[in-house]
Design a protein around this motif. Structure first.
Motif, PDB file in Angstrom:
ATOM      1  N   TYR A 178      23.993   3.362  58.260  1.00 18.37           N
ATOM      2  CA  TYR A 178      24.875   4.401  57.664  1.00 18.37           C
ATOM      3  C   TYR A 178      24.007   5.633  57.678  1.00 18.37           C
ATOM      4  O   TYR A 178      23.018   5.844  57.324  1.00 18.37           O
ATOM      5  CB  TYR A 178      25.138   3.925  56.154  1.00 18.37           C
ATOM      6  N   LEU A 179      24.844   6.688  57.823  1.00 16.35           N
ATOM      7  CA  LEU A 179      24.290   8.059  57.779  1.00 16.35           C
ATOM      8  C   LEU A 179      25.346   8.713  56.688  1.00 16.35           C
ATOM      9  O   LEU A 179      26.406   8.502  56.457  1.00 16.35           O
ATOM     10  CB  LEU A 179      24.861   8.870  58.916  1.00 16.35           C
ATOM     11  N   SER A 180      24.703   9.534  56.008  1.00 20.75           N
ATOM     12  CA  SER A 180      25.389  10.524  54.694  1.00 20.75           C
ATOM     13  C   SER A 180      24.447  11.846  54.428  1.00 20.75           C
ATOM     14  O   SER A 180      23.486  11.934  55.125  1.00 20.75           O
ATOM     15  CB  SER A 180      25.553   9.477  53.747  1.00 20.75           C
ATOM     16  N   LEU A 181      25.161  12.442  53.631  1.00 24.84           N
ATOM     17  CA  LEU A 181      24.665  13.602  53.084  1.00 24.84           C
ATOM     18  C   LEU A 181      24.396  13.305  51.600  1.00 24.84           C
ATOM     19  O   LEU A 181      25.187  12.774  50.792  1.00 24.84           O
ATOM     20  CB  LEU A 181      25.430  14.856  53.280  1.00 24.84           C
ATOM     21  N   ARG A 182      23.178  14.020  51.035  1.00 24.41           N
ATOM     22  CA  ARG A 182      22.798  14.287  49.681  1.00 24.41           C
ATOM     23  C   ARG A 182      22.739  15.649  49.389  1.00 24.41           C
ATOM     24  O   ARG A 182      22.085  16.516  50.002  1.00 24.41           O
ATOM     25  CB  ARG A 182      21.771  13.422  49.492  1.00 24.41           C
TER      26      ARG A 182
ATOM     27  N   ASP B 191      17.785  25.830  45.147  1.00 25.11           N
ATOM     28  CA  ASP B 191      16.867  26.688  45.874  1.00 25.11           C
ATOM     29  C   ASP B 191      16.746  26.307  47.284  1.00 25.11           C
ATOM     30  O   ASP B 191      15.986  27.039  48.206  1.00 25.11           O
ATOM     31  CB  ASP B 191      15.474  26.592  45.121  1.00 25.11           C
ATOM     32  N   ALA B 192      17.047  25.278  47.829  1.00 24.72           N
ATOM     33  CA  ALA B 192      16.972  24.651  49.164  1.00 24.72           C
ATOM     34  C   ALA B 192      17.739  25.463  50.110  1.00 24.72           C
ATOM     35  O   ALA B 192      18.751  25.858  49.766  1.00 24.72           O
ATOM     36  CB  ALA B 192      17.343  23.209  49.223  1.00 24.72           C
ATOM     37  N   GLN B 193      17.026  25.728  51.390  1.00 28.55           N
ATOM     38  CA  GLN B 193      17.734  26.558  52.422  1.00 28.55           C
ATOM     39  C   GLN B 193      19.065  25.603  52.984  1.00 28.55           C
ATOM     40  O   GLN B 193      20.067  26.279  52.983  1.00 28.55           O
ATOM     41  CB  GLN B 193      16.766  26.715  53.287  1.00 28.55           C
ATOM     42  N   ASN B 194      18.721  24.469  53.158  1.00 25.26           N
ATOM     43  CA  ASN B 194      19.888  23.557  53.635  1.00 25.26           C
ATOM     44  C   ASN B 194      20.497  22.962  52.305  1.00 25.26           C
ATOM     45  O   ASN B 194      19.594  22.249  51.553  1.00 25.26           O
ATOM     46  CB  ASN B 194      19.497  22.639  54.664  1.00 25.26           C
ATOM     47  N   LYS B 195      21.639  23.242  51.832  1.00 22.84           N
ATOM     48  CA  LYS B 195      22.304  22.658  50.853  1.00 22.84           C
ATOM     49  C   LYS B 195      22.544  21.196  50.658  1.00 22.84           C
ATOM     50  O   LYS B 195      22.608  20.433  49.794  1.00 22.84           O
ATOM     51  CB  LYS B 195      23.675  23.414  50.692  1.00 22.84           C
ATOM     52  N   PHE B 196      22.423  20.480  52.063  1.00 19.73           N
ATOM     53  CA  PHE B 196      22.599  19.021  52.108  1.00 19.73           C
ATOM     54  C   PHE B 196      21.545  18.374  52.806  1.00 19.73           C
ATOM     55  O   PHE B 196      21.141  18.963  54.003  1.00 19.73           O
ATOM     56  CB  PHE B 196      24.017  18.684  52.796  1.00 19.73           C
TER      57      PHE B 196
ATOM     58  N   ILE C  47      21.627   5.888  68.267  1.00 20.96           N
ATOM     59  CA  ILE C  47      23.187   5.580  67.873  1.00 20.96           C
ATOM     60  C   ILE C  47      24.155   6.195  68.891  1.00 20.96           C
ATOM     61  O   ILE C  47      23.993   7.145  69.349  1.00 20.96           O
ATOM     62  CB  ILE C  47      23.323   6.614  66.532  1.00 20.96           C
ATOM     63  N   LYS C  48      25.224   5.391  69.086  1.00 20.55           N
ATOM     64  CA  LYS C  48      26.085   5.904  69.947  1.00 20.55           C
ATOM     65  C   LYS C  48      27.168   6.848  69.447  1.00 20.55           C
ATOM     66  O   LYS C  48      27.565   6.634  68.310  1.00 20.55           O
ATOM     67  CB  LYS C  48      27.014   4.574  70.297  1.00 20.55           C
ATOM     68  N   GLY C  49      27.300   8.014  70.164  1.00 21.24           N
ATOM     69  CA  GLY C  49      28.138   9.050  69.707  1.00 21.24           C
ATOM     70  C   GLY C  49      27.181   9.952  69.218  1.00 21.24           C
ATOM     71  O   GLY C  49      25.977   9.935  68.483  1.00 21.24           O
ATOM     72  N   ARG C  50      27.648  11.329  68.797  1.00 16.84           N
ATOM     73  CA  ARG C  50      27.200  12.448  68.131  1.00 16.84           C
ATOM     74  C   ARG C  50      27.301  12.472  66.773  1.00 16.84           C
ATOM     75  O   ARG C  50      28.369  12.797  66.329  1.00 16.84           O
ATOM     76  CB  ARG C  50      27.501  13.853  69.021  1.00 16.84           C
ATOM     77  N   TYR C  51      26.431  12.655  66.009  1.00 15.40           N
ATOM     78  CA  TYR C  51      26.497  12.656  64.412  1.00 15.40           C
ATOM     79  C   TYR C  51      25.791  13.921  63.871  1.00 15.40           C
ATOM     80  O   TYR C  51      24.553  13.776  63.568  1.00 15.40           O
ATOM     81  CB  TYR C  51      26.082  11.620  63.711  1.00 15.40           C
ATOM     82  N   HIS C  52      26.268  15.163  64.033  1.00 19.17           N
ATOM     83  CA  HIS C  52      25.633  16.131  63.358  1.00 19.17           C
ATOM     84  C   HIS C  52      26.038  16.224  61.958  1.00 19.17           C
ATOM     85  O   HIS C  52      26.821  15.564  61.342  1.00 19.17           O
ATOM     86  CB  HIS C  52      26.258  17.453  64.003  1.00 19.17           C
ATOM     87  N   SER C  53      25.243  17.172  61.099  1.00 23.46           N
ATOM     88  CA  SER C  53      25.266  16.903  59.541  1.00 23.46           C
ATOM     89  C   SER C  53      26.775  17.418  59.253  1.00 23.46           C
ATOM     90  O   SER C  53      27.288  17.074  58.155  1.00 23.46           O
ATOM     91  CB  SER C  53      24.331  17.661  58.770  1.00 23.46           C
ATOM     92  N   LEU C  54      27.240  17.976  60.026  1.00 26.68           N
ATOM     93  CA  LEU C  54      28.600  18.702  59.596  1.00 26.68           C
ATOM     94  C   LEU C  54      29.586  17.522  59.993  1.00 26.68           C
ATOM     95  O   LEU C  54      30.689  17.789  59.486  1.00 26.68           O
ATOM     96  CB  LEU C  54      28.952  20.217  60.736  1.00 26.68           C
TER      97      LEU C  54
END
Length: 199
Positions: A145-149, A154-159, A119-126
């Protein structure tokens, strides 16, 4: 009966002896504060070097594909996001596309596959939200397409980072390891390969 009674008496004396915290001069630990240490996501190497470092673990097929395509430079280019197919994802791709192995793929097909995951560009989850963001890969014929769910409590990462979670976009895939940060971008590792609809 006497034998059983004798064993019970000996057992009653032995339990306190061996459960004593002062046995052999050991003291009871009163408290322990856990020192949280998150997984180190930043690394002192570029994306290609990271994949090379994992070639004997879980990224051998991707490493071989990069070298067959002559794509080392593509994985050393700055400012990119890499969707990294681990061996499970790559093996699944080969099987589903009816290839007997990586060597059975044409070099142009390998390049097209790799281009679809750079992918062109940087896409961190933040940088993402629950609304899918259309991103541009270096394959001009695919759309991603990138997104969060949101995850359960209980998950360590909330997304969780998701790929192609939009209607008619292709197969939706969850990222298994997100936000790895080589010196030249961001890496998201998947154990299933995303499929794309042509533009």
């Amino acid at each position: 009966m006497k034998k059983i009674l004798l064993q019970l008496i000996i057992g009653c004396f032995m339990v306190p002896l061996f459960s004593s915290c002062n046995l052999f001069g050991l003291d009871l630990q009163k408290d322990f504060e856990y020192e949280y240490s998150p997984v180190e996501l930043t690394m002192d190497m570029n994306a290609y070097a990271f994949i090379e470092s994992r070639k004997n673990m879980d990224m051998s097929l991707l490493y071989d594909a990069i070298n067959l395509a002559g794509y080392q430079q593509e994985y050393e280019t700055e400012g990119r996001t890499f969707i990294v197919l681990n061996d499970v994802a790559f093996t699944s791709y080969l099987k589903d596309q009816h290839y007997s192995g990586l060597q059975a793929m044409k070099i142009e097909d390998i390049k097209t596959l790799l281009n679809s995951y750079i992918i062109k560009g940087r896409y961190h989850s933040l940088d993402l939200t629950t609304t899918p963001v259309k991103v541009e890969t270096i394959n001009p014929n695919t759309t991603m397409y990138l997104s969060l769910r949101a995850q359960n409590n209980d998950a360590q990462n909330k997304f969780e980072v998701r790929i192609n979670e939009v209607v008619n976009s292709g197969k939706i895939v969850s990222v298994v390891t997100s936000n790895l940060q080589p010196t030249n971008g961001i890496m998201h590792v998947v154990d299933a390969y995303p499929e794309y609809k042509l533009k």
